[in-house]
Motif scaffolding. Structure first.
Motif, PDB file in Angstrom:
ATOM      1  N   ASP A   1      -4.116   4.214   5.233  1.00  0.00           N
ATOM      2  CA  ASP A   1      -4.080   3.820   7.377  1.00  0.00           C
ATOM      3  C   ASP A   1      -3.484   2.495   6.961  1.00  0.00           C
ATOM      4  N   ARG A   2      -2.058   1.924   6.919  1.00  0.00           N
ATOM      5  CA  ARG A   2      -1.647   1.361   6.460  1.00  0.00           C
ATOM      6  C   ARG A   2      -1.608  -0.050   7.993  1.00  0.00           C
ATOM      7  N   GLY A   3      -1.787   0.032   9.364  1.00  0.00           N
ATOM      8  CA  GLY A   3      -1.962  -0.539  10.596  1.00  0.00           C
ATOM      9  C   GLY A   3      -3.183  -1.375  10.190  1.00  0.00           C
ATOM     10  N   VAL A   4      -4.309  -0.739  10.468  1.00  0.00           N
ATOM     11  CA  VAL A   4      -5.706  -0.583  11.001  1.00  0.00           C
ATOM     12  C   VAL A   4      -6.508  -1.588  10.066  1.00  0.00           C
ATOM     13  N   PRO A   5      -6.993  -1.758   8.689  1.00  0.00           N
ATOM     14  CA  PRO A   5      -7.119  -2.423   7.471  1.00  0.00           C
ATOM     15  C   PRO A   5      -6.964  -4.322   8.327  1.00  0.00           C
ATOM     16  N   ASN A   6      -4.877  -4.248   8.412  1.00  0.00           N
ATOM     17  CA  ASN A   6      -4.164  -5.620   8.426  1.00  0.00           C
ATOM     18  C   ASN A   6      -4.865  -6.055   9.714  1.00  0.00           C
ATOM     19  N   ALA A   7      -5.182  -5.668  10.823  1.00  0.00           N
ATOM     20  CA  ALA A   7      -5.729  -5.871  12.458  1.00  0.00           C
ATOM     21  C   ALA A   7      -6.594  -6.069  11.847  1.00  0.00           C
ATOM     22  N   VAL A   8      -7.364  -5.522  11.307  1.00  0.00           N
ATOM     23  CA  VAL A   8      -9.012  -5.532  11.215  1.00  0.00           C
ATOM     24  C   VAL A   8      -9.119  -6.764  10.081  1.00  0.00           C
ATOM     25  N   LEU A   9      -8.285  -7.250   9.272  1.00  0.00           N
ATOM     26  CA  LEU A   9      -8.337  -8.278   8.420  1.00  0.00           C
ATOM     27  C   LEU A   9      -7.901  -9.527   9.274  1.00  0.00           C
ATOM     28  N   ALA A  10      -7.313  -9.872  10.180  1.00  0.00           N
ATOM     29  CA  ALA A  10      -6.130 -10.487  11.018  1.00  0.00           C
ATOM     30  C   ALA A  10      -7.306 -10.718  11.905  1.00  0.00           C
ATOM     31  N   ASP A  11      -7.753 -10.137  12.507  1.00  0.00           N
ATOM     32  CA  ASP A  11      -9.300 -10.108  13.803  1.00  0.00           C
ATOM     33  C   ASP A  11     -10.224 -10.583  13.347  1.00  0.00           C
TER      34      ASP A  11
ATOM     35  N   VAL B   1     -16.829 -17.660  -4.224  1.00  0.00           N
ATOM     36  CA  VAL B   1     -16.833 -17.674  -2.838  1.00  0.00           C
ATOM     37  C   VAL B   1     -16.471 -15.972  -2.987  1.00  0.00           C
ATOM     38  N   PRO B   2     -16.668 -15.469  -1.505  1.00  0.00           N
ATOM     39  CA  PRO B   2     -16.954 -13.932  -1.719  1.00  0.00           C
ATOM     40  C   PRO B   2     -14.969 -13.478  -1.239  1.00  0.00           C
ATOM     41  N   VAL B   3     -15.017 -11.860  -2.014  1.00  0.00           N
ATOM     42  CA  VAL B   3     -14.176 -11.551  -1.692  1.00  0.00           C
ATOM     43  C   VAL B   3     -13.445 -10.387  -0.744  1.00  0.00           C
ATOM     44  N   LEU B   4     -12.572 -10.525   0.195  1.00  0.00           N
ATOM     45  CA  LEU B   4     -12.770  -9.038   0.997  1.00  0.00           C
ATOM     46  C   LEU B   4     -11.234  -8.554   0.637  1.00  0.00           C
ATOM     47  N   THR B   5     -10.358  -7.415   0.338  1.00  0.00           N
ATOM     48  CA  THR B   5      -9.340  -7.169   0.190  1.00  0.00           C
ATOM     49  C   THR B   5      -9.204  -5.594   0.851  1.00  0.00           C
ATOM     50  N   VAL B   6      -8.026  -4.681   0.276  1.00  0.00           N
ATOM     51  CA  VAL B   6      -7.902  -3.941   0.719  1.00  0.00           C
ATOM     52  C   VAL B   6      -6.834  -2.766   0.195  1.00  0.00           C
ATOM     53  N   VAL B   7      -7.450  -1.301  -0.369  1.00  0.00           N
ATOM     54  CA  VAL B   7      -7.244  -0.739  -1.893  1.00  0.00           C
ATOM     55  C   VAL B   7      -6.714   0.585  -1.327  1.00  0.00           C
ATOM     56  N   ASN B   8      -5.520   0.539  -1.225  1.00  0.00           N
ATOM     57  CA  ASN B   8      -5.377   2.333  -1.019  1.00  0.00           C
ATOM     58  C   ASN B   8      -5.351   3.191  -1.662  1.00  0.00           C
ATOM     59  N   PRO B   9      -5.093   4.542  -2.052  1.00  0.00           N
ATOM     60  CA  PRO B   9      -5.753   5.268  -2.997  1.00  0.00           C
ATOM     61  C   PRO B   9      -4.901   5.280  -4.304  1.00  0.00           C
ATOM     62  N   LEU B  10      -3.673   4.671  -4.726  1.00  0.00           N
ATOM     63  CA  LEU B  10      -3.111   4.659  -5.654  1.00  0.00           C
ATOM     64  C   LEU B  10      -3.324   3.400  -6.070  1.00  0.00           C
ATOM     65  N   ASN B  11      -3.992   2.691  -5.461  1.00  0.00           N
ATOM     66  CA  ASN B  11      -4.863   1.448  -6.822  1.00  0.00           C
ATOM     67  C   ASN B  11      -6.253   1.671  -6.638  1.00  0.00           C
ATOM     68  N   LEU B  12      -6.801   2.914  -6.247  1.00  0.00           N
ATOM     69  CA  LEU B  12      -8.277   2.696  -6.224  1.00  0.00           C
ATOM     70  C   LEU B  12      -8.567   1.948  -7.973  1.00  0.00           C
ATOM     71  N   ASP B  13      -9.042   3.345  -8.888  1.00  0.00           N
ATOM     72  CA  ASP B  13      -9.254   3.030 -10.206  1.00  0.00           C
ATOM     73  C   ASP B  13      -8.790   1.849 -10.904  1.00  0.00           C
ATOM     74  N   ALA B  14      -7.737   1.389 -10.803  1.00  0.00           N
ATOM     75  CA  ALA B  14      -7.790   0.091 -11.317  1.00  0.00           C
ATOM     76  C   ALA B  14      -8.024  -1.322 -10.258  1.00  0.00           C
ATOM     77  N   PHE B  15      -8.360  -0.770  -9.220  1.00  0.00           N
ATOM     78  CA  PHE B  15      -9.299  -1.582  -8.617  1.00  0.00           C
ATOM     79  C   PHE B  15     -10.470  -1.911  -9.484  1.00  0.00           C
ATOM     80  N   ARG B  16     -11.076  -0.586  -9.144  1.00  0.00           N
ATOM     81  CA  ARG B  16     -12.147  -0.207  -9.988  1.00  0.00           C
ATOM     82  C   ARG B  16     -12.631  -1.023 -11.389  1.00  0.00           C
ATOM     83  N   ALA B  17     -11.426  -0.870 -12.082  1.00  0.00           N
ATOM     84  CA  ALA B  17     -11.396  -1.479 -13.319  1.00  0.00           C
ATOM     85  C   ALA B  17     -11.765  -2.786 -13.471  1.00  0.00           C
ATOM     86  N   PHE B  18     -10.546  -3.092 -12.356  1.00  0.00           N
ATOM     87  CA  PHE B  18     -10.794  -4.694 -12.669  1.00  0.00           C
ATOM     88  C   PHE B  18     -12.063  -4.655 -12.275  1.00  0.00           C
TER      89      PHE B  18
END
Length: 166
Positions: free
Chosen positions: A9-19, A125-142
């Motif tokens: 979902d493109r909209g929800v995570p953006n609003a959550v991160l800004a808040d 420093v804790p890091v928080l990001t959003v990962v879409n389904p297309l990049n999930l495997d690459a993120f987990r490998a990273f």
């Protein structure tokens, strides 16, 4: 210390991160990173967006204006690299959390903010990001197994952050 929101979902995570960024700053925490501040308008390409460098840095468009008939990647790599440089300097200057609007294709290929994420984690420093389904495997490998999926809800993220800070 590497949290992520897994969402298509493109909209929800953006609003959550800004808040979240606003709430953490109000608590006196030094928040660095990027949040999306402009969603694509009706009829615009979904990649047309502006990113804001936290805490009080520049806002810049991330997509090149290639016209309606264009195909392929619209990312403005020069703008992205400018954002990377700015945020990396902020991390080096000290931070309580690094928020990245998205672990995307550039990071999946080891570019973009990949080194900045590693730098933040190396500095505790804790890091928080959003990962879409297309990049999930690459993120987990990273991430190499140190990642934690966090619900896209501010109080859940704050609880994760409090846990990560211990």
């Amino acid at each position: 210390m590497l949290g992520y929101i897994h969402s298509a979902d493109r909209g929800v995570p953006n609003a959550v991160l800004a808040d979240l960024a606003a709430r953490l700053q109000a608590r006196g925490l030094r928040v660095v990173g990027l949040v999306q501040v402009r969603a694509p308008e009706d009829g615009a390409h979904p990649c047309d967006m502006d990113l804001h460098c936290l805490p009080d840095g520049p806002t810049f468009p991330i997509a090149q204006k290639l016209g309606r008939g264009s195909r392929g990647c619209r990312m403005d790599l020069d703008a992205l690299e400018g954002g990377v440089a700015y945020v990396t300097d902020q991390v080096r200057g000290g931070a309580d959390i690094f928020i990245l609007n998205k672990f995307g294709a550039q990071e999946a290929q080891g570019r973009g903010f990949a080194e900045t994420i590693a730098l933040a984690l190396d500095r505790g420093v804790p890091v928080l990001t959003v990962v879409n389904p297309l990049n999930l495997d690459a993120f987990r490998a990273f991430a190499g197994g140190v990642e934690t999926e966090v619900e896209a809800e501010v109080t859940a993220i704050e609880a994760w952050l409090d846990q990560a800070a211990r």
